[in-house]
Design a protein around this motif. Structure first.
Motif, PDB file in Angstrom:
ATOM      1  N   TRP A 182       0.928  -1.270  -0.002  1.00  0.00           N
ATOM      2  CA  TRP A 182       0.098  -0.017  -0.044  1.00  0.00           C
ATOM      3  C   TRP A 182       0.828   1.005   0.193  1.00  0.00           C
ATOM      4  O   TRP A 182       1.911   1.425   0.688  1.00  0.00           O
ATOM      5  N   LYS A 203       0.762   5.787  -0.126  1.00  0.00           N
ATOM      6  CA  LYS A 203      -0.247   6.988  -0.229  1.00  0.00           C
ATOM      7  C   LYS A 203       0.862   7.980   0.008  1.00  0.00           C
ATOM      8  O   LYS A 203       2.094   7.897   0.498  1.00  0.00           O
ATOM      9  N   ARG A 204       0.569   9.374  -0.346  1.00  0.00           N
ATOM     10  CA  ARG A 204       1.153  10.507   0.129  1.00  0.00           C
ATOM     11  C   ARG A 204       0.837  10.715   1.700  1.00  0.00           C
ATOM     12  O   ARG A 204      -0.204  10.447   1.994  1.00  0.00           O
ATOM     13  N   GLU A 217      -2.061  12.679   2.630  1.00  0.00           N
ATOM     14  CA  GLU A 217      -3.662  11.895   2.302  1.00  0.00           C
ATOM     15  C   GLU A 217      -3.816  10.721   3.067  1.00  0.00           C
ATOM     16  O   GLU A 217      -3.063  10.296   3.787  1.00  0.00           O
ATOM     17  N   SER A 218      -5.017  10.441   3.010  1.00  0.00           N
ATOM     18  CA  SER A 218      -5.648   9.169   3.617  1.00  0.00           C
ATOM     19  C   SER A 218      -5.372   7.968   2.753  1.00  0.00           C
ATOM     20  O   SER A 218      -4.982   8.140   1.524  1.00  0.00           O
ATOM     21  N   TRP A 219      -5.393   6.898   3.437  1.00  0.00           N
ATOM     22  CA  TRP A 219      -5.309   5.576   2.837  1.00  0.00           C
ATOM     23  C   TRP A 219      -6.389   5.358   1.686  1.00  0.00           C
ATOM     24  O   TRP A 219      -7.466   5.548   2.260  1.00  0.00           O
ATOM     25  N   GLY A 220      -6.071   4.755   0.464  1.00  0.00           N
ATOM     26  CA  GLY A 220      -7.208   4.569  -0.536  1.00  0.00           C
ATOM     27  C   GLY A 220      -7.843   3.108   0.020  1.00  0.00           C
ATOM     28  O   GLY A 220      -7.656   2.713   1.178  1.00  0.00           O
ATOM     29  N   THR A 263      -1.814  -0.743  -4.010  1.00  0.00           N
ATOM     30  CA  THR A 263      -1.004  -0.427  -5.008  1.00  0.00           C
ATOM     31  C   THR A 263      -0.405  -1.574  -5.715  1.00  0.00           C
ATOM     32  O   THR A 263      -0.413  -1.663  -7.161  1.00  0.00           O
ATOM     33  N   PHE A 307       6.224   9.849   0.804  1.00  0.00           N
ATOM     34  CA  PHE A 307       5.125   9.033   0.789  1.00  0.00           C
ATOM     35  C   PHE A 307       5.111   7.869   1.747  1.00  0.00           C
ATOM     36  O   PHE A 307       6.360   7.651   2.325  1.00  0.00           O
ATOM     37  N   ASN A 319      -5.728  18.165  -3.024  1.00  0.00           N
ATOM     38  CA  ASN A 319      -5.194  17.151  -3.757  1.00  0.00           C
ATOM     39  C   ASN A 319      -3.683  17.578  -4.446  1.00  0.00           C
ATOM     40  O   ASN A 319      -3.778  18.478  -4.811  1.00  0.00           O
ATOM     41  N   ALA A 335      -8.591   8.045  -7.483  1.00  0.00           N
ATOM     42  CA  ALA A 335      -7.085   8.341  -7.181  1.00  0.00           C
ATOM     43  C   ALA A 335      -5.871   8.485  -7.805  1.00  0.00           C
ATOM     44  O   ALA A 335      -5.212   9.214  -7.893  1.00  0.00           O
ATOM     45  N   THR A 336      -6.167   7.410  -8.837  1.00  0.00           N
ATOM     46  CA  THR A 336      -5.130   7.260  -9.991  1.00  0.00           C
ATOM     47  C   THR A 336      -5.816   7.710 -11.332  1.00  0.00           C
ATOM     48  O   THR A 336      -4.855   8.430 -12.069  1.00  0.00           O
TER      49      THR A 336
END
Length: 1203
Positions: free
Chosen positions: A691, A693-694, A697-700, A704, A725, A771, A839-840
Motif C-alpha cells: 500500500w 499513499k502520499r 493524504e488518507s489511505w485509499g 497499489t 510517501f 489534492n 485517486a489514480t
C-alpha cells in the motif's frame, strides 16, 4: 322540317339540333353565288308540315352558320297543307228560353255549345283549339278580342288541346259578340276560322238579370306604403323603389312580414304577383321612413304596365280583408303607366332579390401560413358590387347545420370599384389557425350599402377549410407488456423471434388523425427505422391510437438493442416515446441455449448433500453428492472435521525499503519475509499487498501492488511522482485473515524538475481541495503528471455530481456534471462507475464543468491558480515536440494499465492511464483529454494505435472526459501561455482534407403520385422530386489521407441537426467521388448535406466537411442563376403568387412530350397560362387542363381530363 323550331331561331344551342332535323334542299358553291345580289330556286315539299327556310354558309362539310338569322333576316316559315274546317256552328242548351240569341232568349247560368269539324287528311295537325270573342261596334282598331272564360275564375285561357266542342258558360248579359276559333299549330302559331275556310258566329245577348243585393266591400286597413317610384335600366327593365312609415307609432318592423311586387298590364283587369317574400330585414331608415328597391327580373312583353307594392301584414295584425289591385292603386301606391317598347328577356337567377349581384363560387384552401379564400361574382344590368364582407365561424364541414350564429365573426371588408365584375376571381389571405372553419360572403349593392346577398341566397355552399399543424402525443409504450428504463436489459429475446409492441397515443386534439406508427431500432451506433410502417390494416389489435403490433426481431447476431416508436399524423408531425416522456425498451438479443450437461457430467464424490450445478445454460440443476462424511455434512457441502484446528494468521518477520530517499523515476527495492504457519492452523498465504499513499493524504481502498503466493520476496518499484510517501504491507491468507505491518515506512522522492526548466523548480501543484499533483517538464511546457480529481471549482463552488451511481449512469446534454471514472471491469452497457479509481485515474468532467463554461483559449477552468486547461494549439505543441501525433501516443502512456499491442513507454513522463470516457452510450477503454477554446477539441490515446487522435467534440460536450492541467496563468486578453506558445491556435498535426465538396440539382424524377392526365394523351402529369448530385475530392498523395477507409454522406433538414446517412463509399484510387441522392420525398423541404471521412476501425469521423450548393435564396431547389435566366424571382418561391411554387410549375405539372422532345409546363410567371377565365391553380386542383393549344399535328389539350 324542324321538329323544334328553336333550332333555327337560336333559342337553343346549335349542338342540340341534330342533322336529321335539317334538310339541305338547295346549295350552290361559293364561286357560283359570288357577287350576286339575289338568287332563286325551285323545290318540292314531299309532306304536309311547318317548314323554316334559312340562308346559311356551310364550312368544313359539318357545321352550319345561319348568317341570315344572326343578321335578323328570317328564318322564313311555310305551312304546307294547313288544317281545314268543314264546319263551325253553335247551339243553345237551355231548359227554357229567357234570353235572346239570334231571336231566341237565353237564361242566366245556362250555356252555349260550339262545335266544329276538321278535315285532317294529309294536313298539318292541330295542337289545340281556342274560342275567342269580341264585342261588335266601334272602329276596327278598337275591337278587343279575348278568350272566353269559365264562370268568374281568373284563368284567362280556355283552350282544349284536342277537342271538337267547347261550352261558353255565363255568357255576357247584353250586346252582340262575334265568336271565332283559333287552330293552334305545333310551333305556337295559329290559323283563324277564316284561314280554315269558315266564318265568325255573331250572337246577340239581351239578358235582364237583377243582381242579388250585396253589402258594400269592407275597406282595406292593412299596412300602407307611403310612396312608390320607378326607373329603368339600360335595357328598359323597370326598377321599383318605395318608402313606408317606420315611426314609433306605426313601426313597419312591428307590422310588416314582407313585401310583394304586383304587375298589371294596361287594359287588363287582372294582375300577377311577380315577386313574393321580399324581406323587410334589409331595409334602411331614412328621413322618409324605410325604403327598398327591387327589379322586375322576369320576362316582360312589350306594352304598358302598372306596378303595385303590397306590404304583407304579420300574423296577428288585423285587417278587414286582403287588398285588391284597385284598393292599392286608389291609395296612391301604384306607379304610373310604364311603357315597355320591346320584349325583355328574364334575368338569370334569381338571388334573394332580383338584380342584386350573385356569388358564383366560393372556396378556401390551407396554404403554408394562411387560409386562402377565393370567390367570384356575377352582376347584371341592375346592380354592381360596392364592397365584400368576409365572415368566418368554427365548423365541421361546409354543410354544418350546427354552426352557432353567435360565432360568426367579420374578418375583413374589401371595397370594390363599383364596376361590373362578372366571373372575376377575388382572393383574401386569412391567418391560419388549427381547426375547421367555414367562410361566408356578404356582397353589397351599389344602390344601397344596406343591401347585400350571401352565398346561401345563391345556393353556393360555405367554403370549408381545415388546418392542423400540431404533433401527436404518446402516453404508453410497452414491449411484451414491459416499460423501458431499467438498469439492465428490459427483456431478453432470441434472434428472429417476435415481440408484442403496444402503445397509446392521441392526434393532439385537432382531428388530423394518426397515419401510421413506425418502429425504430438503435444498435449502439445510430437510430434507424427497422420495420415496415404500421397502418390500421397491419395491427395485431386495437387502433392506431391504442393498439398493438407483432414485431419480428430483424437481427440474427447477439447484441443489446434499444427499441422505440414514432407516432406519425396525417399532417406529417410525429412524436417518439422519448418525446412523450417515456423510455425506449432495451432488448438483449441472446441465442436460446441448449442444455449440455446433466448431474452425471459432474464429479459427485467431491461434495455431500445437494448442490445446484450449471446445466450449460446458466440454469442451476439440483444434484446430490456422494461424499460420505462420518461427522456429518457442513453448510458448504463439505464434511465436518472432527476437531478443527483454530486459525493462525500469518506473521510478518521483515518489511524493508531501500533506499528511502531518491529521485522520481528511479526505483526502490521493497522486500519482506512472511510466515504462514503451515501445520499449526495456518491456511497458506493467498497474497501480499503493498500500500502506498502520499503522507498528507488518507489511505485509499485498493492496494497499489499485489503479489500472490509470496512468502519471502522483494519487488522493485519505480516512483512516478515526487513527494513524501508512506509504504505499508498487508499479508492475507486463504481464508481472508490479514496481518499488516507494525509500522509504515516513509519515503522521500525528489522531483527531476530544475529551477531553470519549464516547471521552474515546481515539483507539485495543489487544487482547491488539497489534492497534490506531481509536475513534469516536457519541452517548453510544464504539465501535471496525473488527471485532475477535484470536485470543486477554484473558487470553492461545488461542481454538480452527475446522475451516476455504482450501478448505472445516464447522461444527456452538457449540464456541467462530473463523475467518478468508469469501472472498466464491469459490463460497459450498464455504465457503472468506480470512485475508488479516482485517486489514480482522476474524475470525469463534462466540457462546461472542465472549462467553467468559458470559451477562452487557455481558460483556467477547474485547474488550480497558475494552471489552465490547455488549448488545442498547446496540445499540438506537445505532440509536435514528441515527434508528431502519429507516434506521440506511446510516449505519453504509462507503462502499466494499457493492453497490447500499444503498451506505453512513458518516455515523456506524462504518465497517462486509460481512464476511459463516460457518455450517454457506454464506456471505452481509452484515454481522452479536454482542450479549452471556442471549439471543444479532444485528444485521445488508444491501446489500438500508437498515435494521438484529435476530434472536434463541440456537438458532444455532454461526454465525461479527463482534464490534464498545464502550467501558466490564463487571461482573457492573452490567448497564449507561459510555456513558450506563441498563441497560434492552428493545429500543426496535419489532418486529411475533403475538398471541392458541392452539390447540384441535376434533374427531376417522378414520385409516383399522379396529379391529372389529359384524356387524349398517354403521358400523366406526375409530381416530381429533385435528384441531387454530390461531388467531393480527397488527395490520395496526401500522407494524412492514408488512414481514410470510407466516406459517409449524410442529409438533414436545413437549420437542424437531424442527420441521417444516405450512403457509404469506400476509398478509391482516383481521389474523386460522387453520389446521387434520389431519396428525397418531394420538393417541399430544403436539405443540407455533409461528408464524414472515417479511418479503419473508428466509429467517430476523422474529418467532416459541409457540402455547399449553388446560391438558392428562396430555397425552392432552383438556383438563383437559373431563375434569373428563366425570368422567375430568385427571392420568391412562388413568383406569380398563384399558390403553385416555381418548382411545381416548372416540373410537377409538366411532362416530356416524346414526339416533340420538349417539356410542357405551366408558366411560373403567369397565374393563368392558357389565358382562359380559370387560373392554373383552379384548373389543376379541379382536374382540368391548364393548357389551351389549337388542334395541331401532335397536341390537342382541350378534350377533357381523367383524374
Amino acid at each position: 322540317e324542324a321538329k323544334n323550331n328553336r333550332c333555327l331561331t337560336g333559342d337553343v344551342p346549335q349542338s342540340a339540333c341534330i342533322n336529321k332535323d335539317i334538310i339541305k334542299f338547295f346549295w350552290s358553291s361559293w364561286p357560283t353565288l359570288k357577287n350576286q345580289v339575289s338568287s332563286s330556286f325551285d323545290t318540292n315539299f314531299n309532306a304536309a308540315g311547318i317548314y323554316f327556310i334559312s340562308l346559311g354558309v356551310n364550312y368544313n362539310n359539318t357545321n352550319y352558320n345561319f348568317n341570315s338569322q344572326s343578321q335578323n333576316k328570317g328564318p322564313l316559315k311555310i305551312v304546307i297543307n294547313p288544317p281545314k274546317l268543314t264546319e263551325f256552328s253553335h247551339q243553345l242548351i237551355s231548359k227554357e228560353d229567357v234570353a235572346v240569341i239570334n231571336g231566341k232568349r237565353v237564361a242566366e247560368n245556362e250555356m252555349i255549345f260550339f262545335d266544329w269539324k276538321l278535315d285532317s287528311a294529309g294536313r298539318v295537325p292541330v295542337e289545340r283549339f281556342e274560342v275567342w270573342r269580341a264585342l261588335v261596334g266601334g272602329a276596327s282598331d278598337e275591337i278587343k278580342w279575348e278568350q272566353i272564360k269559365q264562370a268568374d275564375k281568373i284563368t284567362p285561357v280556355f283552350a282544349i288541346p284536342s277537342a271538337d266542342s267547347i261550352d261558353e258558360l255565363d255568357p255576357p248579359a247584353s250586346g252582340t259578340y262575334n265568336y271565332g276559333l283559333h287552330l293552334v299549330l305545333a310551333d305556337g302559331s295559329y290559323l283563324t276560322e277564316g284561314d280554315a275556310g269558315q266564318n265568325l258566329i255573331p250572337i246577340t245577348f239581351n239578358r235582364q238579370i237583377t243582381p242579388p243585393s250585396t253589402p258594400p266591400p269592407a275597406q282595406y286597413n292593412g299596412p300602407i306604403v307611403n310612396s312608390i317610384f320607378n326607373q329603368k335600366t339600360s335595357t328598359g327593365r323597370p326598377v321599383i323603389s318605395w318608402t313606408i312609415d317606420n315611426s314609433a307609432d306605426n313601426s313597419a318592423e312591428a307590422k310588416v312580414a314582407n313585401f310583394e311586387l304586383w304587375r298589371q298590364k294596361s287594359g287588363e283587369s287582372t294582375h300577377a304577383v311577380i315577386l313574393e317574400s321580399i324581406p323587410i330585414g334589409t331595409l334602411k331608415n331614412n328621413n322618409s321612413g324605410i325604403y327598398l328597391f327591387v327589379a322586375d327580373a322576369g320576362e316582360i312583353k312589350a306594352g304598358g304596365y302598372y306596378y303595385i307594392i303590397h306590404a304583407v301584414p304579420k300574423t296577428g295584425i288585423t285587417t278587414n280583408r286582403s287588398p285588391s289591385f284597385d284598393d292599392l292603386k286608389q291609395l296612391g301606391i301604384s306607379t304610373g303607366l310604364i311603357t315597355i317598347s320591346q320584349d325583355i328577356k328574364p334575368l338569370p337567377g334569381p338571388p334573394k332579390m332580383p338584380g342584386l349581384p350573385r356569388i358564383s363560387k366560393l372556396a378556401a384552401v390551407a396554404a403554408d401560413q394562411n387560409f386562402n379564400i377565393r370567390w367570384g361574382v356575377e352582376t347584371n344590368e341592375i346592380d354592381f358590387v360596392s364592397k365584400f364582407e368576409i365572415w368566418r365561424a368554427p365548423c365541421k364541414s361546409s354543410d354544418d347545420s350546427t354552426i352557432d350564429k353567435n360565432t360568426w365573426v367579420k374578418i375583413n371588408t374589401i371595397n370594390n370599384d363599383h364596376t361590373e365584375t362578372n366571373n372575376d376571381d377575388f382572393e383574401y389571405y386569412d391567418s391560419r389557425e388549427n381547426g375547421g372553419y367555414c367562410y361566408g360572403m356578404h356582397v353589397y349593392s351599389t344602390y344601397d350599402d344596406a343591401l347585400y346577398t350571401t352565398e346561401e341566397d345563391n345556393n353556393i355552399p360555405l367554403a370549408y377549410v381545415f388546418s392542423d399543424d400540431t404533433a401527436p402525443t404518446i402516453s404508453k409504450f410497452l414491449v411484451n407488456d414491459k416499460e423501458g428504463g431499467l438498469d439492465g436489459p428490459d427483456i431478453v429475446v432470441a434472434p428472429g423471434k417476435s415481440v408484442k409492441i403496444s402503445w397509446k397515443a392521441t392526434d393532439g386534439g385537432w382531428g388530423s388523425g394518426i397515419a401510421r406508427v413506425e418502429i425504430w431500432c438503435h444498435n449502439g451506433i445510430i437510430w434507424d427505422k427497422c420495420s415496415e410502417d404500421i397502418t390500421a390494416v397491419k395491427l395485431a389489435s386495437g387502433t392506431l391510437t391504442d393498439g398493438s403490433y407483432n414485431f419480428t426481431i430483424p437481427f440474427e447476431t447477439e447484441m443489446i438493442l434499444d427499441l422505440g416508436i414514432h407516432v406519425v399524423k396525417d399532417n406529417g408531425k410525429w412524436v417518439s416515446e422519448q418525446g412523450g416522456g417515456l423510455s425506449s425498451v432495451k432488448i438483449k438479443i441472446e441465442k436460446e441455449c441448449v442444455a449440455t450437461k446433466t448431474c452425471a457430467d459432474f464429479d459427485l464424490t467431491r461434495f455431500c448433500g445437494s448442490k445446484s450445478l450449471d446445466n450449460g445454460c446458466s440454469v442451476n440443476m439440483p444434484c446430490t453428492g456422494t461424499l460420505r462424511c462420518p461427522n456429518g455434512c457442513a453448510a458448504d457441502n463439505t464434511c465436518t472435521a472432527a476437531a478443527p484446528t483454530p486459525d493462525k494468521p500469518p506473521t510478518i518477520s521483515k518489511f524493508n525499503i531501500d533506499p528511502v530517499s531518491f529521485v522520481e523515476k528511479e526505483s526502490a527495492n521493497i522486500s519482506w519475509e512472511v510466515e504462514d504457519h503451515s501445520g499449526l492452523g495456518g491456511l497458506g498465504i493467498d497474497r501480499v499487498e503493498i500500500w502506498i499513499k502520499r503522507t498528507e493524504e488518507s489511505w485509499g481502498v485498493e492496494p497499489t501492488i499485489i503479489n500472490e503466493n509470496m512468502t519471502i520476496k522483494n519487488y522493485n518499484y519505480i516512483m512516478p511522482d515526487a513527494g513524501t510517501f508512506d509504504f505499508g504491507i498487508h499479508v492475507v491468507d486463504k481464508k481472508g485473515n490479514m496481518t499488516k505491518e507494525s509500522a509504515t515506512i516513509k519515503v522521500t522522492v525528489t522531483s527531476n524538475a530544475d529551477s531553470s526548466g519549464s516547471c521552474g523548480g515546481v515539483a507539485t501543484a495543489r487544487d482547491i481541495e488539497g489534492n497534490i499533483y506531481s509536475t513534469v517538464a516536457i519541452g517548453a511546457q510544464c504539465w501535471m503528471k496525473s488527471n485532475l480529481r477535484t470536485t470543486k471549482y477554484p473558487d470553492g463552488t461545488p461542481i454538480t455530481k452527475g446522475g451516476c451511481s455504482t450501478d448505472a449512469c445516464s447522461w444527456g446534454p452538457d449540464s456541467g456534471y462530473y463523475s467518478c471514472p468508469p469501472d472498466t471491469s464491469w459490463d460497459y452497457f450498464l455504465k457503472r462507475e468506480n470512485c475508488a479509481n479516482a485517486a489514480t485515474a482522476g474524475m470525469m468532467y463534462q466540457w462546461s464543468a472542465a472549462t467553467h463554461n468559458s470559451t477562452v483559449e487557455g481558460a483556467q477552468g477547474i485547474c488550480p491558480s497558475g494552471w489552465h486547461v490547455p488549448s488545442d494549439a498547446e496540445w499540438t505543441t506537445l505532440t509536435t515536440y514528441l515527434g508528431g501525433a502519429s507516434i506521440a501516443g506511446n510516449k505519453l502512456k504509462h507503462t502499466i494499465g494499457w493492453s497490447t499491442p500499444n503498451i506505453g513507454t512513458n518516455s515523456s513522463g506524462f504518465t497517462a492511464l486509460p481512464a476511459s470516457m463516460l457518455n450517454s452510450l457506454n464506456y471505452y477503454y481509452y484515454a481522452y483529454f479536454w482542450s479549452s477554446g471556442t471549439n471543444a477539441y479532444v485528444r485521445g490515446l488508444s491501446a489500438v494505435e500508437a498515435k494521438v487522435s484529435r476530434r472536434d467534440y463541440t456537438n458532444w460536450k455532454g461526454n465525461g472526459i479527463s482534464v490534464r492541467c498545464l502550467k501558466g496563468a490564463a487571461t482573457d486578453e492573452d490567448k497564449g501561455t507561459a510555456n513558450g506558445n506563441n498563441g497560434n491556435n492552428n493545429d500543426t498535426t496535419k489532418l486529411p482534407t475533403i475538398s471541392n465538396a458541392n452539390f447540384s440539382v441535376v434533374r427531376a424524377q417522378g414520385t409516383g403520385e399522379y396529379v391529372f392526365s389529359i384524356a387524349s394523351s398517354p403521358y400523366p402529369y406526375e409530381k416530381k422530386k429533385p435528384i441531387v448530385l454530390l461531388k467531393w475530392d480527397m488527395d490520395n498523395n496526401d500522407p494524412a489521407a492514408g488512414s481514410i477507409k470510407k466516406f459517409m454522406v449524410s442529409r438533414a433538414p436545413k437549420n437542424t441537426t437531424q442527420w441521417e446517412p444516405i450512403g457509404e463509399d469506400g476509398k478509391n484510387s482516383s481521389g474523386s467521388y460522387s453520389r446521387y441522392d434520389n431519396t428525397l420525398p418531394d420538393a417541399t423541404k430544403k436539405y443540407q448535406y455533409k461528408i464524414d471521412a472515417f479511418a479503419n476501425g473508428t466509429s467517430e469521423p476523422l474529418v467532416s466537411q459541409a457540402v455547399t450548393g449553388p446560391l438558392d435564396s428562396d430555397d425552392d431547389w432552383i438556383s438563383d442563376a437559373d431563375e434569373k435566366s428563366s425570368g422567375t424571382n430568385p427571392n420568391k418561391a412562388d413568383s406569380d403568387g398563384d399558390l403553385l411554387s416555381d418548382w411545381e410549375e416548372n416540373y410537377t405539372f409538366g411532362y416530356f412530350n416524346t414526339i416533340e422532345q420538349r417539356l410542357i409546363h405551366t408558366n411560373p410567371n403567369n397565374v393563368n397560362t392558357d389565358g382562359d377565365k380559370y387560373s392554373d391553380y383552379d384548373e389543376i386542383t379541379h382536374c382540368y387542363s391548364p393548357f389551351s393549344y389549337p388542334p395541331s399535328k401532335y397536341l390537342d389539350y382541350n378534350v377533357g381530363c381523367v383524374k
